[in-house]
Write a protein that holds these residues in place. Structure first.
Motif, PDB file in Angstrom:
ATOM      1  N   ASN A 208       2.140   1.765   3.271  1.00  0.00           N
ATOM      2  CA  ASN A 208       1.066   2.665   2.849  1.00  0.00           C
ATOM      3  C   ASN A 208       0.838   3.769   3.873  1.00  0.00           C
ATOM      4  O   ASN A 208       0.595   4.934   3.510  1.00  0.00           O
ATOM      5  CB  ASN A 208      -0.228   1.882   2.621  1.00  0.00           C
ATOM      6  N   LEU A 224      -1.771   1.374  -1.997  1.00  0.00           N
ATOM      7  CA  LEU A 224      -0.664   0.446  -2.197  1.00  0.00           C
ATOM      8  C   LEU A 224      -1.224  -0.934  -2.480  1.00  0.00           C
ATOM      9  O   LEU A 224      -1.979  -1.487  -1.685  1.00  0.00           O
ATOM     10  CB  LEU A 224       0.231   0.407  -0.958  1.00  0.00           C
ATOM     11  N   TYR A 232       5.404  -3.809  -5.042  1.00  0.00           N
ATOM     12  CA  TYR A 232       4.127  -3.132  -4.881  1.00  0.00           C
ATOM     13  C   TYR A 232       3.971  -2.024  -5.915  1.00  0.00           C
ATOM     14  O   TYR A 232       4.957  -1.473  -6.417  1.00  0.00           O
ATOM     15  CB  TYR A 232       4.009  -2.521  -3.473  1.00  0.00           C
ATOM     16  N   LEU A 234       2.377   1.641  -6.024  1.00  0.00           N
ATOM     17  CA  LEU A 234       1.825   2.736  -5.240  1.00  0.00           C
ATOM     18  C   LEU A 234       1.123   3.698  -6.186  1.00  0.00           C
ATOM     19  O   LEU A 234       1.735   4.231  -7.110  1.00  0.00           O
ATOM     20  CB  LEU A 234       2.937   3.469  -4.483  1.00  0.00           C
TER      21      LEU A 234
END
Length: 262
Positions: A208, A224, A232, A234
């Motif tokens: 992040n 994130l 993940y 984002l």
């Protein structure tokens, strides 16, 4: 706070126990030890904040004891009291992180002054540690809530706008009147040979931070969130004029990227 006084001369220990104003310094308990071996036993049975220690002692000296303390009880601060004004001793004491090095005979006021200074250092360190723990705990709670809202959006398509607003209010430091969100899928597909896997919190924070720096020049912000292990989502967020495209608050995933850890 608790103090351990270590010296092979019993009269020196007795003089410190009786001569220093322990209560006036808000010291809870003072423990005596007459060798490094006895000192270890005290450490294993009690919480010691400050070590007042001689250097020259039979069998094992104070420097050796401090090396052991640094390894197993790094939160303890050490003040050396010694009658040996040898540079080598002072040099090693400093390298081991000793807080102070006082030559004996010394006035009790000088020793008390050193103890008060080390108390201030300990209190400051503990306050900072407490704040770090509180901050980390808050971050975990916030991330957990945001992850749950994201899960509902992706898997159930329920309350998309409401859950998106909740994520933004939890994770962003400022609010947008009109916000565009571009969601991107990130996945760690392999770890570079010889690199150990990072903890999930550290890995998410590092990724992040990278994207925050990238999009800062575009006046955008990133969030994130966890989706699965090493996967993940984002969220790239910007005002109405910050980003192009047709991304909206309720948009489904627009793109997918795979990231290799290096």
């Amino acid at each position: 706070m608790n103090v351990l006084v270590v010296d092979d001369q019993k009269e020196v220990v007795a003089g410190l126990l009786e001569g220093l104003h322990w209560k006036g310094m808000a010291i809870d308990s003072v423990y005596p030890a007459y060798s490094a071996q006895e000192a270890r036993k005290v450490f294993l049975n009690y919480s010691i904040d400050i070590l007042l220690c001689d250097i020259e002692m039979p069998q094992e000296n104070g420097l050796s004891l401090l090396r052991w303390v640094v390894e197993y009880f790094p939160q303890t601060e050490c003040i050396f009291l010694t009658s040996h004004a040898e540079f080598v001793y002072a040099q090693e004491a400093i390298s081991l992180g000793s807080f102070d090095y006082i030559l004996q005979p010394a006035r009790y006021e000088e020793i008390e002054s050193s103890i008060r200074r080390v108390q201030l250092k300990l209190m400051k360190s503990r306050k900072n540690l407490k704040l770090e723990k509180v901050s980390s705990y808050k971050e975990e709670i916030t991330d957990g809530m945001a992850n749950n809202y994201l899960y509902e959006i992706i898997n159930y398509r329920q309350n998309v706008a409401e859950n998106t607003d909740k994520i933004l209010s939890l994770k962003l430091k400022r609010k947008y009147k009109h916000v565009k969100i571009c969601p991107v899928l990130l996945q760690i597909v392999r770890w570079k040979s010889g690199y150990a896997e990072w903890s999930s919190i550290l890995l998410r924070r590092s990724i992040n931070n990278i994207f925050q720096e990238i999009f800062a020049s575009f006046e955008g912000e990133t969030i994130l969130l966890d989706y699965e292990k090493h996967v993940y989502i984002l969220l790239i967020c910007g005002g109405a004029g910050d980003m192009g495209g047709e991304c909206g608050a309720g948009a489904v995933l627009q793109g997918a990227s795979s990231v290799s850890a290096v």
